[in-house]
Scaffold this active site. Structure first.
Site, PDB file in Angstrom:
ATOM      1  N   GLY A   9       0.761  -1.348  -0.198  1.00  0.00           N
ATOM      2  CA  GLY A   9      -0.028   0.184   0.294  1.00  0.00           C
ATOM      3  C   GLY A   9       1.075   1.277   0.103  1.00  0.00           C
ATOM      4  N   ASN A  10       1.840   1.306   0.795  1.00  0.00           N
ATOM      5  CA  ASN A  10       2.722   2.381   0.846  1.00  0.00           C
ATOM      6  C   ASN A  10       3.422   3.329  -0.327  1.00  0.00           C
ATOM      7  OD1 ASN A  10       4.034   0.204   0.840  1.00  0.00           O
ATOM      8  ND2 ASN A  10       5.884   1.561   2.218  1.00  0.00           N
ATOM      9  N   LYS A 127     -12.576  -9.965   5.223  1.00  0.00           N
ATOM     10  CA  LYS A 127     -12.081  -9.010   4.752  1.00  0.00           C
ATOM     11  C   LYS A 127     -13.017  -7.695   4.497  1.00  0.00           C
ATOM     12  CE  LYS A 127      -8.862  -6.244   2.327  1.00  0.00           C
ATOM     13  NZ  LYS A 127      -7.962  -5.889   3.223  1.00  0.00           N
ATOM     14  N   LYS A 215      -3.216 -10.056  -2.434  1.00  0.00           N
ATOM     15  CA  LYS A 215      -1.619  -9.207  -2.987  1.00  0.00           C
ATOM     16  C   LYS A 215      -1.143 -10.284  -3.483  1.00  0.00           C
ATOM     17  CE  LYS A 215       1.357  -6.147  -2.180  1.00  0.00           C
ATOM     18  NZ  LYS A 215       1.296  -6.221  -0.320  1.00  0.00           N
ATOM     19  N   LYS A 277       2.466 -12.444   3.390  1.00  0.00           N
ATOM     20  CA  LYS A 277       3.650 -12.128   2.873  1.00  0.00           C
ATOM     21  C   LYS A 277       4.639 -13.723   2.850  1.00  0.00           C
ATOM     22  CE  LYS A 277       3.378  -7.466   3.284  1.00  0.00           C
ATOM     23  NZ  LYS A 277       3.375  -7.020   2.240  1.00  0.00           N
TER      24      LYS A 277
HETATM   25  P1  ADP Z   1       1.379  -4.362   2.070  1.00  0.00           P
HETATM   26  O1  ADP Z   1      -0.074  -3.140   2.222  1.00  0.00           O
HETATM   27  O2  ADP Z   1       2.912  -3.789   2.075  1.00  0.00           O
HETATM   28  O3  ADP Z   1       0.847  -5.326   2.180  1.00  0.00           O
HETATM   29  P2  ADP Z   1       0.615  -4.883   5.135  1.00  0.00           P
HETATM   30  O4  ADP Z   1       0.309  -3.076   6.659  1.00  0.00           O
HETATM   31  O5  ADP Z   1      -0.771  -5.392   5.185  1.00  0.00           O
HETATM   32  O6  ADP Z   1       1.160  -3.912   4.019  1.00  0.00           O
HETATM   33  O7  ADP Z   1       1.822  -5.307   5.705  1.00  0.00           O
HETATM   34  C1  ADP Z   1       2.555  -4.867   6.712  1.00  0.00           C
HETATM   35  C2  ADP Z   1       2.881  -4.831   8.168  1.00  0.00           C
HETATM   36  O8  ADP Z   1       3.140  -5.998   8.856  1.00  0.00           O
HETATM   37  C3  ADP Z   1       3.690  -3.839   8.727  1.00  0.00           C
HETATM   38  O9  ADP Z   1       3.934  -2.107   9.103  1.00  0.00           O
HETATM   39  C4  ADP Z   1       3.845  -4.556   9.923  1.00  0.00           C
HETATM   40  O10 ADP Z   1       3.117  -3.732  10.952  1.00  0.00           O
HETATM   41  C5  ADP Z   1       2.809  -5.795  10.138  1.00  0.00           C
HETATM   42  N1  ADP Z   1       3.786  -7.062  10.247  1.00  0.00           N
HETATM   43  C6  ADP Z   1       2.827  -8.325  11.117  1.00  0.00           C
HETATM   44  N2  ADP Z   1       3.566  -9.046  11.503  1.00  0.00           N
HETATM   45  C7  ADP Z   1       4.927  -7.949  11.393  1.00  0.00           C
HETATM   46  C8  ADP Z   1       6.772  -8.833  11.951  1.00  0.00           C
HETATM   47  N3  ADP Z   1       7.107 -10.126  11.997  1.00  0.00           N
HETATM   48  N4  ADP Z   1       7.463  -7.273  11.714  1.00  0.00           N
HETATM   49  C9  ADP Z   1       7.223  -7.123  10.563  1.00  0.00           C
HETATM   50  N5  ADP Z   1       6.016  -6.316  10.254  1.00  0.00           N
HETATM   51  C10 ADP Z   1       4.945  -6.877  10.681  1.00  0.00           C
HETATM   52 MG    MG Z   2      -0.801  -6.663   2.863  1.00  0.00          MG
END
Ligand code: ADP
Ligand code: MG
Length: 315
Positions: A9-10, A127, A215, A277
């Site tokens: 997203g960022n 979701k 995604k 991820k």
């Molecule tokens: P994106 O839009 O890039 O998919 P997400 O918000 O879905 O972003 O995923 C990234 C977020 O995952 C980070 O900002 C953090 O808050 C969260 N997160 C959850 N578990 C972890 C972890 N073990 N290590 C790092 N970040 C984590």
């Molecule tokens: Mg995400």
């Protein structure tokens, strides 16, 4: 070297922004500068991206404008945001490549992703999407539209939100075309927002379905399609952490597939964010990928050199 890059997203909209076209182009330009460096290494690149904030805004426009023009269903909102974000990346990356003297075609593909109608998430959707509603608005929409609406905040007047199923990605419908384009050196943008979820009906025809695919999981399927060497998820943290959010939190520089599976099962990665991820990385390495990287866009090149980010290796 073939690299699948999944943009979080960022890369398109920062949390504190409303989502104007200018803001989105500014963020995308920053991200595309990082992608340019990867193309310059001589890599074949395929890009996928999220669409949460854009689809959310577009759903609000569908609802607010419903007395003027007919609102479009979620599957079409998915297609619209693939076009929107695809266009922004396509133009920005083309400009940067062209400025660097690289005549590389960049093409965004409206992509359908096959899901299973019997996926458990269809029975208990998880979701949240679109606007926040009051309890009475929620009841009305549930009755009139058949939406599943859940309370997503413990308090406040507008605490209700529509929830949709988030089924697993099974296959990329446009995969044959994508493969051919990548092999001829096109930078392809595909499966945006996790792809448009489709099912095969009893006639063997594709049909869109109200759902949202993660995604990173759809991106991993795309990585399999193009036989990528590297799966790279670019997000808002430059390293994955163990004991996330706890006093003994610790950054992971590298880990093996077996370690990633163990930590995944131990619950170090939150569902809905880092969880999918890591699951995507695990699936990619099991498929035969060489390495999987999770980092932020500005650390992408350093991470490819093994000097930043979190890298997961098969062994
Ligand atoms: P994106 O839009 O890039 O998919 P997400 O918000 O879905 O972003 O995923 C990234 C977020 O995952 C980070 O900002 C953090 O808050 C969260 N997160 C959850 N578990 C972890 C972890 N073990 N290590 C790092 N970040 C984590
Ligand atoms: Mg995400």
């Amino acid at each position: 070297m073939k690299v699948l890059i999944a943009l979080g997203g960022n890369a398109i909209k920062q949390a504190n922004e409303t989502g104007t076209a200018e803001e989105q182009f500014r963020n995308i330009r920053k991200t595309c500068k990082c992608i340019l460096e990867i193309v310059k290494l001589g890599s074949k690149v395929v890009i996928t991206h999220g669409n949460g904030p854009q689809a959310g805004n577009l759903l609000i426009q569908q609802e607010e404008g419903r007395t003027l023009v007919p609102p479009q269903p979620l599957e079409i909102v998915g297609a619209m945001t693939q076009g929107q974000i695809g266009y922004m990346i396509q133009q920005t990356l083309w400009n940067l490549l062209n400025n660097a003297g690289l005549k590389v075609p960049v093409i965004a593909i409206v992509t359908q992703v096959l899901v299973d109608e019997n996926d458990p998430d269809f029975r208990d959707p998880s979701k949240p999407v679109g606007s926040f509603y009051t309890e009475s608005e929620a009841k009305k929409l549930m009755k009139e539209k058949g939406y599943t609406i859940k309370k997503v905040k413990p308090s406040g007047e507008r605490a209700y939100r529509r929830v949709v199923p988030s089924p697993d990605a099974i296959d990329i419908i446009e995969k044959e075309g994508i493969k051919r384009m990548v092999d001829t050196g096109v930078v392809v943008i595909s499966s945006g927002g996790g792809g448009i979820p489709v099912v095969l009906n009893e006639k063997g025809e594709l049909e869109g379905i109200d759902a949202v695919i993660d995604k990173d999981l759809a991106g991993e399927k795309l990585a399999e399609v193009i036989k990528a060497d590297i799966f790279m998820s670019l997000t808002d943290v430059n390293k994955v952490k163990l004991n996330y959010g706890k006093p003994n939190e610790k950054c992971i520089d590298k880990m093996t597939l077996a370690e990633a599976e163990k930590y995944y099962q131990e619950g170090h990665f939150l569902p809905g964010s880092m969880g999918p991820k890591i699951l995507a990385c695990i699936r990619f390495l099991k498929f035969g990928g060489k390495k999987a990287i999770i980092t932020s866009p500005d650390k992408a090149i350093k991470s490819l050199e093994g000097k930043d980010g979190t890298t997961i290796y098969p062994k």
